[in-house]
Design a protein around this motif. Structure first.
Motif, PDB file in Angstrom:
ATOM      1  N   ARG A 402      55.436  47.452 137.576  1.00  0.00           N
ATOM      2  CA  ARG A 402      55.744  48.139 136.320  1.00  0.00           C
ATOM      3  C   ARG A 402      54.458  48.494 135.576  1.00  0.00           C
ATOM      4  NH1 ARG A 402      56.953  44.987 132.196  1.00  0.00           N
ATOM      5  NH2 ARG A 402      57.950  43.519 133.631  1.00  0.00           N
ATOM      6  N   ALA A 403      53.489  47.574 135.569  1.00  0.00           N
ATOM      7  CA  ALA A 403      52.223  47.859 134.888  1.00  0.00           C
ATOM      8  C   ALA A 403      51.518  49.047 135.520  1.00  0.00           C
ATOM      9  CB  ALA A 403      51.324  46.625 134.929  1.00  0.00           C
ATOM     10  N   ALA A 404      51.555  49.141 136.841  1.00  0.00           N
ATOM     11  CA  ALA A 404      50.919  50.263 137.524  1.00  0.00           C
ATOM     12  C   ALA A 404      51.654  51.564 137.244  1.00  0.00           C
ATOM     13  CB  ALA A 404      50.860  50.000 139.020  1.00  0.00           C
ATOM     14  N   ALA A 405      52.986  51.507 137.314  1.00  0.00           N
ATOM     15  CA  ALA A 405      53.783  52.719 137.099  1.00  0.00           C
ATOM     16  C   ALA A 405      53.692  53.204 135.661  1.00  0.00           C
ATOM     17  CB  ALA A 405      55.237  52.454 137.478  1.00  0.00           C
ATOM     18  N   GLN A 406      53.507  52.269 134.720  1.00  0.00           N
ATOM     19  CA  GLN A 406      53.503  52.630 133.309  1.00  0.00           C
ATOM     20  C   GLN A 406      52.110  52.611 132.700  1.00  0.00           C
ATOM     21  OE1 GLN A 406      56.351  49.980 131.484  1.00  0.00           O
ATOM     22  NE2 GLN A 406      58.072  50.821 132.644  1.00  0.00           N
ATOM     23  N   ALA A 407      51.094  52.715 133.548  1.00  0.00           N
ATOM     24  CA  ALA A 407      49.720  52.683 133.043  1.00  0.00           C
ATOM     25  C   ALA A 407      49.480  53.791 132.029  1.00  0.00           C
ATOM     26  CB  ALA A 407      48.731  52.797 134.201  1.00  0.00           C
ATOM     27  N   ASP A 426      34.681  37.500 130.345  1.00  0.00           N
ATOM     28  CA  ASP A 426      33.787  37.643 131.493  1.00  0.00           C
ATOM     29  C   ASP A 426      34.573  37.974 132.764  1.00  0.00           C
ATOM     30  OD1 ASP A 426      31.186  37.749 132.576  1.00  0.00           O
ATOM     31  OD2 ASP A 426      31.422  35.760 133.451  1.00  0.00           O
ATOM     32  N   GLU A 427      35.472  38.953 132.633  1.00  0.00           N
ATOM     33  CA  GLU A 427      36.277  39.403 133.759  1.00  0.00           C
ATOM     34  C   GLU A 427      36.089  40.894 133.961  1.00  0.00           C
ATOM     35  OE1 GLU A 427      40.228  38.391 132.674  1.00  0.00           O
ATOM     36  OE2 GLU A 427      39.979  36.247 133.049  1.00  0.00           O
ATOM     37  N   VAL A 428      36.111  41.309 135.208  1.00  0.00           N
ATOM     38  CA  VAL A 428      35.999  42.731 135.526  1.00  0.00           C
ATOM     39  C   VAL A 428      37.272  43.434 135.057  1.00  0.00           C
ATOM     40  CG1 VAL A 428      35.729  44.435 137.369  1.00  0.00           C
ATOM     41  CG2 VAL A 428      34.554  42.213 137.517  1.00  0.00           C
ATOM     42  N   LEU A 429      37.105  44.527 134.333  1.00  0.00           N
ATOM     43  CA  LEU A 429      38.255  45.314 133.891  1.00  0.00           C
ATOM     44  C   LEU A 429      38.711  46.193 135.051  1.00  0.00           C
ATOM     45  CD1 LEU A 429      40.022  46.218 131.392  1.00  0.00           C
ATOM     46  CD2 LEU A 429      38.507  48.210 131.334  1.00  0.00           C
ATOM     47  N   THR A 430      39.866  45.884 135.589  1.00  0.00           N
ATOM     48  CA  THR A 430      40.416  46.632 136.716  1.00  0.00           C
ATOM     49  C   THR A 430      41.594  47.480 136.249  1.00  0.00           C
ATOM     50  OG1 THR A 430      41.665  44.615 137.216  1.00  0.00           O
ATOM     51  CG2 THR A 430      39.694  45.030 138.514  1.00  0.00           C
ATOM     52  N   THR A 431      41.956  48.467 137.055  1.00  0.00           N
ATOM     53  CA  THR A 431      43.089  49.305 136.700  1.00  0.00           C
ATOM     54  C   THR A 431      44.390  48.641 137.140  1.00  0.00           C
ATOM     55  OG1 THR A 431      43.132  50.500 138.794  1.00  0.00           O
ATOM     56  CG2 THR A 431      41.654  51.342 137.065  1.00  0.00           C
ATOM     57  N   PRO A 432      45.510  48.961 136.500  1.00  0.00           N
ATOM     58  CA  PRO A 432      46.796  48.420 136.947  1.00  0.00           C
ATOM     59  C   PRO A 432      47.108  48.764 138.400  1.00  0.00           C
ATOM     60  CG  PRO A 432      47.015  49.299 134.738  1.00  0.00           C
ATOM     61  CD  PRO A 432      45.649  49.699 135.223  1.00  0.00           C
TER      62      PRO A 432
END
Length: 947
Positions: A402-407, A426-432
């Motif tokens: 759902r997070a990926a579909a609703q990005a 201190d975490e890499v910001l990644t895409t859904p």
């Protein structure tokens, strides 16, 4: 999650799940420079100025034409010396009280002239490890102005001694407003769990003696040492050109100098671990709660795929245990009303794993302890069944999908906070999309055994410590609790039992219905239909929230249908209806049957309707409507929900008078509807009279024949919405075409004439609320009501300028604007402030004086424009928002004025003139109709001498 100053007022659990911070000052560079397992979001531009200040920029189109800005200073309460306790938070206030280029009291005015309102658009917060400044600008072309205002905060504050003195009372007012039983409980828990660390002695609100007396030099010392480029992280997200934004950042912040004597982070200490220890905290104004926890020293962990997998496995273990706990809490006769398990890092000082249960009464603390300990040991001893884990995994997969579909549904303010949080953690910001791909890559390695291993790692081998917050003293004290704890731990636990398979079986509601009428409101992009069975459907396809569809199904008459002589019945309905499950599936089976699907079971009781509501996806829209249709046609009314409500009585009535706010929250409608019994909060005796049968009778009458209106708003098509409704609600037997008028139930009034109402609370003796209310009209077509909204914005500005800034008597004066959409002729305007009891009359007099000035026409064009422009800008933003459309379109099938309000809304603000507002002030701010209200401490009982 990271706004801890707010979270601490909610629950201990929320706080015990904070993300890990490697240290207070950020490590050099960016997380993606150190951790190579993940690809950083390529749409974000990262950079570092020569002075060490870091920034991130992301172009984002939603909302159109807007930009969100955040400035994070990696310093907070933990960086204070003992004689500076509270000054990090105080500095946050001073950022709005004078700098080299912005005089005191002008910050808000400058931004208001550009359409920004303080609070919704400009704000800040201070936590233990960070201070964050926020600007959400409705005009992206004003980015340079926004950055220049942030630059004033960064190194240019004047910290005028007189301005500091004026702010001292405001800080003390904030401390009074935030002090409540939950806050005291959290302090006590932190003192036990985090003893040996700096955290318990560095609550952001601080030491009021320091706040009252600290000289300017201590402010300057903290500001100069910690507001530095190397501790700063600026984030810009919105409808901007990244290259141009980068140039503006360099121009504004490039000359900010890094001091040679910059402050260093303190030693945060090491938690003193006392396995098996017991602590009792007596708080008569809270429900009795039991917490078992295990504390470990903090160790920073790199952001690797292996560590994320371990975190995911622990989250899956928590999901299973939380499901077990929830089922225990909602069963009839349970000794607990709620329970949860969690774990996480508290800054760089400690990691805490905890499990909590809330007892139905103080006498049930042993049973609550038994459940907490028993379920924890059951999980640690036997792990999880394959079916339990499969459900948890399916729901987790659905969340990633759902997070990926609703990005694309994210708004700039959401994304800017996500970038800020990832950097702080201190975490890499990644895409859904990349998160989903990673999940699918590791999903095959996720199993019950691996999840159990992570749960065991979180809890270790030590006997958990025990914290009990109780409403009544426990006989025998801590020694008795220790003995009970040892006895509970000696009990054997058994393996969890496998549950029967559950299948969704509500798929056939009859032959598909037919839409017999369809009207396109082309200017609004709205289609309204009527089915042959009289069910109404309103559809608004949008791309405001990519991949998300919002559904609301309204039926019946809501609070209008409730008997006036049964106060509290709405709470019984709300507790019992959905919790009772369906005829074929109880609540537990429903969870299993719907695992992995994007559907919800929301239900709420409005003033004029009952409603189901949830967000879903295009793929699950049909299933979502099946769920709601099933609850309309086949609710089981099992007793679990009402039993849980009744079991919560002790907690409810311990807390309803603990603060001025809690008293007003339960009594405001009763007072402002002229003591109408329909709006009364139930007494303890009336609460006891609530029954399942009474709740059932009201809802059954509504669900069997009342008019139905369905709203579908979001990423779908008119055809898909029509077909999904045709197969569910459109297939039901014929219904009433329109709701009944219920004219008598709609007759309400504001208290007649001028008068005073005094209520009492049992909280701190230095807390009170002071209020003035005036009657106004209903919402009508919106034109006059929105003119009054401009008036209340002017009132808000004047309250802030006089009562907060000039008098220094309150942290946050506010207004209430409530034109009714349900009750003809009814509405209200209010001015509210938290004050010291001895100042309540003075503040009410000031409120009335301000209102008298406005009624006399003392409103200049600048004051008028500073109130109106943010409302016009806000209208553009809110109308590009699916939840707004759901609310605006609700009942529009039956009330055409609601369509007029939508069509003319912005123009109604834009066309309202200064003279219009002056006339409205004269008409409605009438002192002869004012209701003066004070919520004061309960008077101390007077001692009587024996004769």
């Amino acid at each position: 999650m990271r706004r801890l100053t707010k979270a601490i007022l909610v629950s201990l659990i929320a706080l015990s799940a904070q993300p890990a911070l490697a240290q207070i000052a950020p490590l050099p560079g960016f997380p993606q420079d150190r951790y190579k397992d993940f690809k950083a979001d390529p749409a974000v531009t990262y950079g570092t100025l020569p002075n060490g200040m870091r920034y991130a920029i992301k172009k984002w189109p939603t909302p159109k034409g807007e930009v969100a800005i955040r400035l994070r200073i990696a310093a907070g309460a933990l960086n204070e010396e003992d004689n500076q306790s509270g000054l990090a938070h105080f500095l946050e206030h001073m950022a709005f009280n004078g700098s080299e280029n912005v005089p005191e009291s002008e910050f808000d005015k400058i931004l208001a002239r550009e359409g920004l309102a303080f609070g919704p658009d400009t704000n800040a917060y201070t936590s233990w490890d960070e201070t964050v400044y926020q600007l959400d600008m409705p005009k992206a072309e004003k980015l340079e102005l926004g950055l220049s205002m942030m630059r004033e905060t960064a190194g240019r504050l004047t910290l005028n001694p007189e301005a500091i003195d004026r702010e001292r009372g405001i800080i003390q007012s904030e401390e009074r407003a935030r002090e409540n039983p939950g806050f005291r409980q959290f302090r006590a828990f932190a003192a036990q769990a985090l003893d040996g660390t700096r955290i318990p002695s560095r609550f952001p609100i601080g030491d009021m003696k320091v706040v009252r007396e600290a000289p300017r030099e201590r402010f300057v010392d903290l500001y100069k040492r910690f507001y530095t480029p190397q501790r700063a992280f600026l984030v810009v997200v919105g409808d901007v050109d990244p290259t141009a934004a980068e140039a503006l950042i360099q121009a504004q912040f490039g000359n900010w100098e890094q001091p040679k004597d910059a402050g260093k982070d303190p030693d945060l200490g090491t938690p003193k671990r006392e396995p098996g220890s017991v602590k009792i905290f007596l708080e008569p104004q809270l429900a009795t709660a039991v917490s078992l926890f295990n504390v470990k020293p903090y160790q920073a962990e790199p952001d690797t795929s292996a560590n994320r997998r371990e975190d995911l496995l622990l989250a899956l273990a928590h999901r299973v245990v939380n499901t077990r706990l929830e089922r225990l809490a909602r069963r009839e006769g349970s000794p607990i009303t709620s329970a949860s398990i969690s774990s996480g890092a508290w800054f760089s000082a400690a990691r805490i794993a905890s499990i909590e249960t809330t007892a139905t009464s103080p006498a049930k603390w042993r049973e609550a302890l038994d459940i907490a300990d028993g379920e924890l040991r059951r999980a640690l001893s036997f792990g999880f069944t394959a079916d339990e884990f499969a459900v948890a995994l399916a729901d987790t997969r659905e969340g990633y999908s759902r997070a990926a579909a609703q990005a694309g549904a994210a708004r700039s303010a959401d994304l800017v906070d996500s970038i800020l949080g990832s950097f702080g953690s201190d975490e890499v910001l990644t895409t859904p999309a990349d998160d989903l791909a990673w999940f699918e890559k590791v999903a095959g390695t996720l199993n019950p055994q691996a999840a159990l291993a992570e749960l065991k790692k979180a809890w270790g081998q030590d006997v958990p410590e025990l914290f009990i917050s109780t409403g009544e003293a426990i006989d025998g004290g801590e020694a008795a609790v220790q003995a009970a704890y040892q006895g509970v731990r000696a009990k054997p636990v058994t393996a969890p039992k496998a549950e029967a398979k559950a299948q969704w079986d509500y798929v056939n509601f009859g032959p598909k219905g037919t839409a017999t009428e369809s009207v396109l409101l082309a200017d609004l992009g709205v289609t309204q239909m009527r089915f042959a069975n009289q069910v109404r459907l309103t559809v608004k396809p949008t791309k405001f929230e990519e991949g998300r569809v919002r559904v609301q199904v309204s039926f019946g008459e809501g609070q209008l249908a409730l008997p006036a002589d049964q106060p509290g019945l709405l709470y019984a309905i709300d507790a019992a209806y959905i919790a009772g499950g369906l005829g074929k599936l109880d609540a537990n089976a429903l969870e299993r049957a719907l695992a992995g699907r994007s559907v919800g079971q929301g239900f709420f009781i409005g003033e004029d309707s009952f409603s189901f509501g949830s967000s879903t996806t295009a793929a699950d829209l049909g299933l979502q409507l099946q769920v709601f249709a099933a609850f309309l046609t086949d609710p089981a009314w099992r007793p679990d929900g009402i039993a849980r409500l009744k079991a919560s009585k002790d907690a409810i009535y311990r807390q309803i008078d603990t603060t001025p706010g809690s008293v007003w929250g339960t009594q405001s409608d009763f007072v402002l509807f002229a003591n109408n019994p329909r709006f009364a909060f139930p007494t303890a005796e009336q609460f006891d009279q609530l029954t399942l049968d009474k709740a059932k009778s009201v809802v059954d009458a509504a669900r069997k024949n009342s008019a139905i209106e369905i709203l579908i708003v979001g990423d779908t098509t008119v055809e898909a919405a029509r077909d999904a409704v045709a197969a569910t609600f459109g297939a039901l037997p014929a219904r009433a075409a329109t709701p009944p008028a219920l004219a008598e139930a709609r007759k309400v009034q504001f208290p007649a004439g001028r008068g005073t109402t005094i209520l009492n609370h049992k909280g701190r003796p230095d807390q009170s609320l002071a209020m003035v209310y005036w009657p106004m009209r209903d919402y009508g077509d919106g034109r006059e009501a929105r003119g009054i909204r401009i008036l209340t914005a002017i009132l808000q500005n004047r309250l802030t300028e006089v009562i907060r800034e000039e008098l220094g008597d309150t942290y946050s004066p506010g207004i209430d604007w409530a034109p009714s959409r349900v009750f003809p002729g009814y509405g209200r305007i209010g001015a509210l402030a938290e004050v010291k009891p001895e100042d309540s009359d003075k503040v009410i007099a000031a409120m009335e004086a301000i209102a008298a000035d406005l009624a006399a026409g003392k409103i200049d064009d600048d004051l008028f424009q500073r109130a109106r422009r943010p409302l016009i800008a806000d209208f553009d933003e809110t109308t590009a928002n699916n939840p707004w459309w759901v609310g605006a379109l609700s009942q529009s099938s039956f009330d055409r004025e609601r369509i007029v309000r939508i069509r003319e809304g912005k123009d109604q603000y834009a066309s309202t003139t200064l003279e219009d507002v002056k006339a409205l002030a004269k008409r409605y701010l009438d002192p002869s109709k004012a209701r003066l209200i004070k919520v004061l401490p309960t008077p101390a009982a007077k001692e009587t001498k024996a004769p």
